[in-house]
Design a protein around this motif. Structure first.
Motif, PDB file in Angstrom:
ATOM      1  N   TRP A   1      -5.775  -4.012   1.746  1.00 48.48           N
ATOM      2  CA  TRP A   1      -6.987  -3.336   1.322  1.00 48.48           C
ATOM      3  C   TRP A   1      -7.453  -3.905  -0.024  1.00 48.48           C
ATOM      4  CZ3 TRP A   1     -10.245  -0.282   3.815  1.00 48.48           C
ATOM      5  CH2 TRP A   1      -9.800   0.381   4.958  1.00 48.48           C
TER       6      TRP A   1
ATOM      7  N   ARG B   1      -2.984   0.695  -4.979  1.00 48.05           N
ATOM      8  CA  ARG B   1      -3.951   0.264  -3.969  1.00 48.05           C
ATOM      9  C   ARG B   1      -4.984   1.358  -3.674  1.00 48.05           C
ATOM     10  NH1 ARG B   1      -1.394  -4.380  -1.817  1.00 48.05           N
ATOM     11  NH2 ARG B   1       0.106  -4.996  -3.423  1.00 48.05           N
ATOM     12  N   THR B   2      -5.843   1.089  -2.701  1.00 43.27           N
ATOM     13  CA  THR B   2      -6.894   2.029  -2.328  1.00 43.27           C
ATOM     14  C   THR B   2      -6.608   2.698  -0.988  1.00 43.27           C
ATOM     15  OG1 THR B   2      -8.141   0.168  -1.411  1.00 43.27           O
ATOM     16  CG2 THR B   2      -8.693   0.867  -3.653  1.00 43.27           C
TER      17      THR B   2
ATOM     18  N   SER C   1      -8.346  -3.931  -3.613  1.00 37.94           N
ATOM     19  CA  SER C   1      -7.875  -2.925  -4.565  1.00 37.94           C
ATOM     20  C   SER C   1      -8.005  -3.413  -6.000  1.00 37.94           C
ATOM     21  CB  SER C   1      -6.402  -2.574  -4.281  1.00 37.94           C
ATOM     22  OG  SER C   1      -6.240  -2.017  -2.997  1.00 37.94           O
ATOM     23  N   TRP C   2      -7.994  -2.440  -6.889  1.00 40.03           N
ATOM     24  CA  TRP C   2      -8.023  -2.726  -8.326  1.00 40.03           C
ATOM     25  C   TRP C   2      -6.578  -2.720  -8.828  1.00 40.03           C
ATOM     26  CZ3 TRP C   2     -11.647  -0.111  -5.623  1.00 40.03           C
ATOM     27  CH2 TRP C   2     -12.999  -0.441  -5.825  1.00 40.03           C
ATOM     28  N   THR C   3      -5.840  -3.756  -8.487  1.00 43.80           N
ATOM     29  CA  THR C   3      -4.425  -3.820  -8.878  1.00 43.80           C
ATOM     30  C   THR C   3      -4.258  -4.177 -10.347  1.00 43.80           C
ATOM     31  OG1 THR C   3      -4.329  -6.120  -8.149  1.00 43.80           O
ATOM     32  CG2 THR C   3      -3.669  -4.451  -6.553  1.00 43.80           C
TER      33      THR C   3
ATOM     34  N   GLU D   1       0.813  -1.221   0.000  1.00 44.36           N
ATOM     35  CA  GLU D   1       0.000   0.000   0.000  1.00 44.36           C
ATOM     36  C   GLU D   1       0.844   1.269   0.000  1.00 44.36           C
ATOM     37  OE1 GLU D   1      -2.954  -3.041   1.558  1.00 44.36           O
ATOM     38  OE2 GLU D   1      -0.807  -2.667   1.751  1.00 44.36           O
TER      39      GLU D   1
ATOM     40  N   ASP E   1      -8.455   5.279  -5.032  1.00 46.22           N
ATOM     41  CA  ASP E   1      -7.561   4.527  -5.905  1.00 46.22           C
ATOM     42  C   ASP E   1      -6.308   5.327  -6.225  1.00 46.22           C
ATOM     43  OD1 ASP E   1      -6.908   2.392  -7.885  1.00 46.22           O
ATOM     44  OD2 ASP E   1      -7.226   4.034  -9.307  1.00 46.22           O
TER      45      ASP E   1
ATOM     46  N   PRO F   1     -13.252  -4.752  -6.555  1.00 47.01           N
ATOM     47  CA  PRO F   1     -11.798  -4.942  -6.544  1.00 47.01           C
ATOM     48  C   PRO F   1     -11.406  -6.336  -7.013  1.00 47.01           C
ATOM     49  CG  PRO F   1     -12.503  -3.848  -4.535  1.00 47.01           C
ATOM     50  CD  PRO F   1     -13.750  -4.262  -5.250  1.00 47.01           C
TER      51      PRO F   1
END
Length: 452
Positions: free
Chosen positions: A321, A236-237, A323-325, A168, A271, A295
């Protein structure tokens, strides 16, 4: 296959060091479309164990082969030409031709075309982003002209598969990784010579010499080329790791409504990639289709192969977290394209994840687009001077020592990879044991033959 637009499908997937499960990928790959695309690009991250990726070559062939098998099965299923149960999907005629394979460590890229002859002037490039610029993280690219013989249309395309730094709090390192991709991922002809039709690019780095610096070499931005970047970009978020109770009170679940503060759309407001991209600190000039899905990372367990609308709960890992990695970004058609064809724009058809597979804690993400089969012209001088388009004015200059840096990193990769393979795999330990046994046996044979 007469056309004026290229039907392009770009998929990114972090395999979590595991070989792909062929039934999982083949049963979901083309669920978002009703026809087989003209061109399929697959970006892979952590596609193998680390030692296999760093050594490359034949050690990676089984991992790539499973992807090819899944792609062909999926294409046949969608086209109504599914193979008979128990038969191999490798029998002729194939729907797709795997026209290019390339990797840098555990990051790979594969190109599949329904018309192999349409792929011309193939170029490749790579850059390590890990420790000492090795390929435990990295970027690898393909560039070629897609020329459709029936319609006469053609266009130049650039694809980059990337895996950036994790955690993160390390968003500045990810920005630096992007900078190194722009500066050190330099494209050169795949066969070592100018021009020519596509030939399958090497797997790993053991079959061809590194290409040296060249005045004609260019990076990922090029005035006459479209650009797509796909991978586990790892943004990450949150800039900090989750607190001890966040997974219970803050992580999204399927039953949360849009009005709920736990709905994933509110999480997306934090994001990092969107924040850094819009601030002009990373992925300069690139666009992304609207994200309307949950995510894609990090999952502790299933349900697997289940659509979101049928999922009752997401089993998020409590220490990361959600997340939309996993993302796919692209450059819009440049402004100077309008003087050749005002309507020549990239049209997004789908941008969504595949269901979760049991072999990974990431979900694969796909982008389906239509790309106009109209070549991007060279910009005029006045357009060059006035444009902020990164194709003309990239955010960073090419590193003049890119090839030397890559050659040094490649030697380190082989040392680390071979050491890891010999000490960390069953096959490697067998090689060591066999070598020791042969040396000991040879010693006693020598004593028996020549001893007193």
């Amino acid at each position: 296959m007469s056309q004026q637009a290229l039907d392009l499908f770009v998929l990114t997937y972090n395999c979590a060091h595991n070989a792909i499960d062929v039934p999982s990928l083949s049963s979901t790959l083309f669920n978002a479309v009703d026809h087989v695309p003209d061109l399929l690009i697959i970006s892979l991250q952590e596609m193998s164990p680390l030692s296999h990726g760093l050594i490359g070559g034949s050690l990676l062939s089984p991992f790539f082969s499973r992807i090819s098998e899944a792609v062909e099965i999926a294409a046949r299923k969608l086209s109504g030409d599914s193979p008979v149960a128990g038969n191999s999907a490798n029998s002729e005629p194939r729907i797709f031709t795997n026209v290019a394979i390339r990797n840098i460590g555990m990051t790979g890229i594969m190109a599949f075309s329904r018309d192999a002859a349409a792929i011309q002037d193939l170029q490749t490039g790579e850059v390590g982003l890990g420790i000492s610029s090795m390929g435990n993280k990295g970027g690898v690219g393909l560039r070629f002209t897609y020329a459709d013989a029936k319609s006469g249309g053609e266009t130049e395309l650039t694809f980059v598969a990337a895996h950036l730094a994790a955690m993160e709090w390390d968003w500045e390192r990810r920005n630096e990784d992007w900078k190194n991709i722009v500066r050190r991922l330099v494209f050169t002809p795949a066969d070592g010579s100018e021009g020519g039709n596509a030939a399958k690019a090497r797997v790993g780095s053991e079959e061809a010499p590194l290409l040296g610096e060249s005045e004609s070499a260019n990076g990922i931005y090029k005035p006459t080329s479209h650009l797509f970047v796909a991978g586990d970009l790892n943004y990450r978020t949150s800039d900090t790791k989750p607190g001890p109770d966040d997974h219970e009170v803050s992580f999204p679940q399927p039953h949360d409504t849009v009005e709920s503060p736990r709905h994933y759309s509110h999480l997306f407001k934090h994001d990092q990639l969107t924040r850094e991209r819009l601030a002009g600190r990373t992925f300069h000039g690139l666009s992304e289709a609207p994200i309307t899905f949950p995510p894609t990372y990090k999952f502790d367990e299933g349900p697997y192969l289940t659509a979101d609308e049928d999922t009752k709960a997401w089993a998020w890992a409590s220490h990361r977290w959600p997340s939309w990695t996993d993302r796919v970004l692209f450059l819009e058609a440049p402004k100077w394209m309008e003087r050749k064809d005002r309507n020549a724009k990239i049209e997004v058809k789908k941008y969504e994840p595949l269901p979760l597979f049991k072999t990974s804690d990431h979900r694969a993400v796909l982008l389906s687009v239509k790309v106009p089969l109209v070549g991007i012209p060279e910009p005029y001088e006045e357009e060059d001077a006035a444009s902020s388009d990164p194709r003309i004015n990239p955010p960073f200059e090419i590193d003049p020592d890119w090839s030397t840096a890559r050659a040094i990193a490649r030697k380190e990769e082989l040392v680390v990879g071979i050491t890891g393979y010999l000490t960390g795999t069953w096959e490697g330990r067998c090689i060591i044991a066999g070598t020791i046994a042969a040396l000991v046996g040879g010693y006693f044979l020598f004593l028996a033959a020549f001893g007193n």
